[in-house]
Scaffold this motif. Sequence first.
Motif, PDB file in Angstrom:
ATOM      1  N   UNK A   1       0.809  -1.240   0.000  1.00 28.48           N
ATOM      2  CA  UNK A   1       0.000   0.000   0.000  1.00 28.48           C
ATOM      3  C   UNK A   1       0.830   1.273   0.000  1.00 28.48           C
ATOM      4  N   UNK A   2       1.987   1.264   0.667  1.00 28.37           N
ATOM      5  CA  UNK A   2       2.832   2.458   0.687  1.00 28.37           C
ATOM      6  C   UNK A   2       3.362   2.773  -0.704  1.00 28.37           C
ATOM      7  N   UNK A   3       3.791   1.737  -1.417  1.00 28.82           N
ATOM      8  CA  UNK A   3       4.305   1.949  -2.772  1.00 28.82           C
ATOM      9  C   UNK A   3       3.203   2.399  -3.725  1.00 28.82           C
ATOM     10  N   UNK A   4       2.042   1.768  -3.634  1.00 24.67           N
ATOM     11  CA  UNK A   4       0.927   2.154  -4.503  1.00 24.67           C
ATOM     12  C   UNK A   4       0.553   3.616  -4.263  1.00 24.67           C
ATOM     13  N   UNK A   5       0.617   4.053  -3.018  1.00 24.03           N
ATOM     14  CA  UNK A   5       0.258   5.429  -2.681  1.00 24.03           C
ATOM     15  C   UNK A   5       1.183   6.439  -3.367  1.00 24.03           C
ATOM     16  N   UNK A   6       2.500   6.290  -3.189  1.00 18.57           N
ATOM     17  CA  UNK A   6       3.412   7.287  -3.765  1.00 18.57           C
ATOM     18  C   UNK A   6       3.522   7.158  -5.279  1.00 18.57           C
TER      19      UNK A   6
ATOM     20  N   UNK B   1       2.343   9.546 -10.425  1.00 21.04           N
ATOM     21  CA  UNK B   1       1.990   9.331 -11.833  1.00 21.04           C
ATOM     22  C   UNK B   1       0.840  10.236 -12.268  1.00 21.04           C
ATOM     23  N   UNK B   2      -0.172  10.349 -11.431  1.00 19.70           N
ATOM     24  CA  UNK B   2      -1.323  11.195 -11.773  1.00 19.70           C
ATOM     25  C   UNK B   2      -0.896  12.654 -11.882  1.00 19.70           C
TER      26      UNK B   2
ATOM     27  N   UNK C   1       5.905  13.680   0.826  1.00 21.09           N
ATOM     28  CA  UNK C   1       6.119  14.785  -0.114  1.00 21.09           C
ATOM     29  C   UNK C   1       7.380  14.580  -0.944  1.00 21.09           C
ATOM     30  N   UNK C   2       8.509  14.311  -0.295  1.00 21.50           N
ATOM     31  CA  UNK C   2       9.774  14.173  -1.019  1.00 21.50           C
ATOM     32  C   UNK C   2       9.787  12.953  -1.953  1.00 21.50           C
ATOM     33  N   UNK C   3       9.350  11.753  -1.527  1.00 20.34           N
ATOM     34  CA  UNK C   3       9.289  10.628  -2.477  1.00 20.34           C
ATOM     35  C   UNK C   3       8.376  10.906  -3.665  1.00 20.34           C
ATOM     36  N   UNK C   4       7.215  11.500  -3.413  1.00 20.18           N
ATOM     37  CA  UNK C   4       6.284  11.801  -4.509  1.00 20.18           C
ATOM     38  C   UNK C   4       6.877  12.855  -5.437  1.00 20.18           C
ATOM     39  N   UNK C   5       7.495  13.887  -4.852  1.00 16.08           N
ATOM     40  CA  UNK C   5       8.103  14.949  -5.655  1.00 16.08           C
ATOM     41  C   UNK C   5       9.218  14.396  -6.535  1.00 16.08           C
TER      42      UNK C   5
ATOM     43  N   UNK D   1      10.790  12.769 -12.108  1.00 11.94           N
ATOM     44  CA  UNK D   1      11.319  11.746 -13.014  1.00 11.94           C
ATOM     45  C   UNK D   1      10.349  11.434 -14.149  1.00 11.94           C
ATOM     46  N   UNK D   2       9.049  11.475 -13.884  1.00 10.78           N
ATOM     47  CA  UNK D   2       8.051  11.136 -14.902  1.00 10.78           C
ATOM     48  C   UNK D   2       7.593  12.343 -15.718  1.00 10.78           C
TER      49      UNK D   2
END
Length: 333
Positions: A108-113, A118-119, A201-205, A210-211
């Motif tokens: 779940x943690x990976x799917x979240x970030x 991606x969105x 915030x930082x992992x998502x950013x 990157x994408x």
Amino acid sequence: MNKLWLIRRFLMAFLTIIITIIISWALIEYSPNSPANAILSNLRVTEASNPKFAQIYASELQFYKDLVPHGNPIIESLNYIIQVLHGNLGLDVISEEPVSAIIAQALPWTIFIVSTSLIISFFIGIRIGQKMGYKRGTKLDSSLTTFFTLLRSIPLYISGAILLFILGFELHIFPAGGAYSPTITPGLSLAFIESVLYHAVLPIFTLTLANLAGWALQMRANTIYTLGEDYVSFAEIRGVKDKLIETKYVGRNAILPLYTSLIISIGFSIGGSVFVEEIFSYPGIGNQLYYAITNNDYTLEMGIFIIIITAVVVGVLLADLTYSLIDPRVRNE
């Protein structure tokens, strides 16, 4: 939609997953220096130097001996597939906990970030890329193309490390690691949700950066190609407003090829989050995969491979099944 085509696509997806799992399992289990043989050989060396070791740790020795395949490879692989289909991914080599339980906690943690990044990157990227393509040849287009090309060339772990150093260690704006504050009890409380979002915030950013470049450059190329279509030229001759041409005539058609890439990227991103989760000590699948590889924990490694393989194949299948819903031309064919 043709029922026979649907059945064929589902069977192809299922067989692809099964065959890929068998190949991955065989490469790990039957390699000359497989993790199971390496662990067992180390235990036998210890057993030879310390005769009491075999008596004290008899159950541990038997556990690792059972991990090494002894019978016919075909029968062994079929037995493994049967276990996987029943949800049994084996026991973790290090902790001896069920691999499925470890993955269920981390996924779940990976799917979240991954899904969030991606969105965000997709919608921002296609909007910028559309504007770049429509303004092709201008200073804005040249500047942004150069910027996104340079951004795309920066490895993920480099950008993550830079963000962590500046925003985490130097400025202390965001936490340097973890999924939530250790002082907060996990649960459906406002404090816990705020802590999870703050730590993400930082992992998502990092994943968004990157994408973003890839989506923007792809959308720019698709927009330029679409601008050369006859219906766009006819709309311009009719005097249709530029804003309407940009959104209705160009944007809608240029985004169609990116839809398949978006769905497939979800599967690939689950495995591609290894560096980000390791840098930020984020407890997701990528972090567990890094741990499994560095510790020869091949049962956990194989379980994560199964999740990644399934996610990629299911993503391709969903893209095939839903593409006709957004593109009437494919539906008619």
